[in-house]
Design a protein around this motif. Structure first.
Motif, PDB file in Angstrom:
ATOM      1  N   LEU A  73       0.818  -1.213   0.000  1.00 48.68           N
ATOM      2  CA  LEU A  73       0.000   0.000   0.000  1.00 48.68           C
ATOM      3  C   LEU A  73       0.852   1.264   0.000  1.00 48.68           C
ATOM      4  O   LEU A  73       0.499   2.252  -0.646  1.00 48.68           O
ATOM      5  N   VAL A 128      -8.050  -0.104  -4.880  1.00 50.78           N
ATOM      6  CA  VAL A 128      -7.358   0.417  -6.059  1.00 50.78           C
ATOM      7  C   VAL A 128      -8.300   0.275  -7.252  1.00 50.78           C
ATOM      8  O   VAL A 128      -9.192  -0.573  -7.243  1.00 50.78           O
ATOM      9  N   SER A 169      -4.779   4.612  -6.609  1.00 55.71           N
ATOM     10  CA  SER A 169      -5.354   4.306  -5.299  1.00 55.71           C
ATOM     11  C   SER A 169      -6.621   5.124  -5.077  1.00 55.71           C
ATOM     12  O   SER A 169      -6.796   6.189  -5.654  1.00 55.71           O
ATOM     13  N   ALA A 222      -7.574   3.257   0.090  1.00 49.69           N
ATOM     14  CA  ALA A 222      -6.187   2.792   0.196  1.00 49.69           C
ATOM     15  C   ALA A 222      -5.453   3.592   1.269  1.00 49.69           C
ATOM     16  O   ALA A 222      -4.722   3.032   2.079  1.00 49.69           O
TER      17      ALA A 222
END
Length: 108
Positions: free
Chosen positions: A13, A51, A65, A69
């Motif tokens: 991430l 995403v 993202s 996210a």
């Protein structure tokens, strides 16, 4: 074992959120994680709306993202026991969009 998985997800991430557009290959290079693991993570993150694909050509995809996210990453960085609960809260709406009925429903 769960902590190790969370750490890998945090790495993935961080790589995704740090760029406007990212491919799974970019994340593999940046994190050093195995390709199969990163590809599996992207499939799960896409299915959850964390995403979104912005370009697809054959099997090659480029993603961006979403607000979720960033929320999930923040929860993972904070070491929350159940980081997925961060996804349940509503996305914040900027004060500009709160004025007027129709503008308040638009996402930022």
């Amino acid at each position: 074992m769960a902590q190790e998985s969370r750490e890998r997800l945090r790495e993935i991430l961080e790589a995704i959120v740090s760029k406007d557009l990212v491919s799974p290959g970019d994340v593999v290079v940046e994190t050093g994680l195995p390709r199969y693991l990163v590809l599996a993570a992207f499939q799960c993150l896409e299915a959850l709306g964390i995403v979104e694909p912005v370009f697809t050509k054959g099997s090659y995809k480029v993603y961006t993202s979403t607000i979720y996210a960033k929320k999930l990453l923040k929860a993972l960085q904070a070491g929350e026991e159940k980081p997925v609960l961060a996804l349940l809260s509503e996305p914040s709406i900027s004060p500009i969009n709160q004025v007027g009925g129709e503008a308040a429903t638009q996402s930022t």
